[in-house]
Design an enzyme around this catalytic site. Sequence first.
Site, short mmCIF file in Angstrom:
data_model
loop_
_atom_site.label_atom_id
_atom_site.label_comp_id
_atom_site.label_asym_id
_atom_site.label_seq_id
_atom_site.Cartn_x
_atom_site.Cartn_y
_atom_site.Cartn_z
N ASP A 109 0.78 -1.37 0.10
CA ASP A 109 -0.13 0.05 -0.12
C ASP A 109 1.02 1.30 0.17
O ASP A 109 1.91 1.01 0.37
CB ASP A 109 -0.67 0.36 1.45
CG ASP A 109 -1.78 0.58 1.24
OD1 ASP A 109 -1.26 2.08 1.93
OD2 ASP A 109 -2.62 1.51 0.80
N ASP A 151 1.29 2.61 3.26
CA ASP A 151 2.92 1.48 4.25
C ASP A 151 4.22 2.09 3.85
O ASP A 151 5.20 1.75 3.57
CB ASP A 151 2.77 0.12 4.00
CG ASP A 151 1.36 -0.46 4.83
OD1 ASP A 151 0.89 0.36 6.11
OD2 ASP A 151 1.14 -1.30 4.05
N GLU A 152 4.32 2.21 1.90
CA GLU A 152 5.98 2.89 1.61
C GLU A 152 6.03 4.23 2.49
O GLU A 152 7.01 3.90 2.81
CB GLU A 152 4.92 2.63 -0.19
CG GLU A 152 6.24 3.34 -1.07
CD GLU A 152 6.54 3.32 -2.54
OE1 GLU A 152 7.35 3.38 -2.73
OE2 GLU A 152 5.30 2.80 -2.43
N GLY A 153 5.25 4.83 2.29
CA GLY A 153 5.63 5.82 3.46
C GLY A 153 5.64 6.08 3.53
O GLY A 153 7.18 6.35 4.61
N ALA A 188 9.97 3.78 3.77
CA ALA A 188 11.02 4.98 4.51
C ALA A 188 11.01 5.95 5.14
O ALA A 188 12.16 5.98 5.76
CB ALA A 188 10.82 5.79 2.29
#
Length: 442
Positions: free
Chosen positions: A179, A182-184, A187
């Site tokens: 998602d 979730d990626e952000g 990171a």
Amino acid sequence: MRFPKLAFFFLFVVCLVVYLTYVKRHYDDLKLPVSDQLPQHRMDTHKQSTSAEVVSENFQYGIMFDAGSTGTRIHIFKFQVEPNEAPKLAHETFKAIKPGLSAYADDPEKCKEGLLELLNVAKETVPETLWNSSPVMLRATAGLRLLPGEKATILLDKVREVFSDSLFLYRPDSVSIMDGTDEGMSAWITINFLLGGLHGTETPTVGMLDLGGGSTQITFALQEEKTIQTLPIDYVTSFQMFNISHTIYSHSYLGLGLMSARLAVLGGIEAQPLAGPQELVSPCLAPDYSGQWEHAEVLYTVKGQKAGEPIYESCLTKVEKMIYKHVRKIEGVKDMDFYAFSYYYDKAVDLGLVDEDTGGTVRVSDYIEGAKKVCNNMSAGGIKESPFLCLDLTYISVLLQELDFPPDKELKLARQINNVETSWALGATFHCIESLYKHGTC
């Protein structure tokens, strides 16, 4: 006559017992006490070159595949694990291949070759005795999120086939499409872990900007309850890491990554090839330019518009129209420290604003002035080797201002922090390993 026979038999039994007792005692003396034996889990042993002594330390490996829109990358993390302490990153091995997984949407079987190539890197890095305790995971990002559902599912099933035969610790739920939020968040965890902002020290956390090919993310910690209440609940996440609670804002804009935005500004539509010749004409290209550009397995002929208005002004109007009302302004971001990654970094390198290896600091105004300079040079017939640079820089400068970063806002650019790639992969690996050992799922 019977007594000697009994005595002989009794003597034989005594000798046998004495012999077996001696052998057992001698064997036990050769064995290490149970408390001194090396555990088989989370252990990596190395022989020092100057000594025969074996040095033992607690290590855990995690293998993360980043299936992005333009390439697939493997991160092999080696963590030093000590009881009641936050893990320490001891080493990272990294390799990238092209094209991205989504390029095999119409021929999924072909994706296996690249996956096996990267798995061989993992097998060369992780000691063989630890393969079955080292989780292997894949997270796909915007490239697969933009594919029709059935094609993406078939590709992920091919990945599962390869991973199930890899001899590494594998579960079917370790392979999935990530998602954007979730990626952000992952990171953000990576960057702040590397900078020390998650270890309970006085080091403040920093915000994160990431500009990929298909999507772009913004993530930062929220401090004031008043601010939290004004934001959409879907973009606010609270979690604990290393016994500290964090509340962050994280939002991913699908379709506003640089390659997807480039296509939209040129007049194309994502995942919908044009009827007839794939030709796009744009004021963001030099008037005399004609060339080819491939995106998402579609080959386009792209041309510049005939000379009329200055290129920068025409391109700026086109970009502003494309991005209008697609980005949410967030109060307070201009007062926080932010790191920017991926294409933010690459385009700053193209402009000569930062060193390719070491990164540096730029202002939003550097992108604005860079766009004007590049576009004006194209009007004069220059920079034909980078036909999209005018468009890309104009888009980046508009995007940052739409996110409410003023022209004088400084951004830090880095590909690595402490020799570790600054992607979401480290944060996602932390989460997966913790979840696997606590809940049996990733």
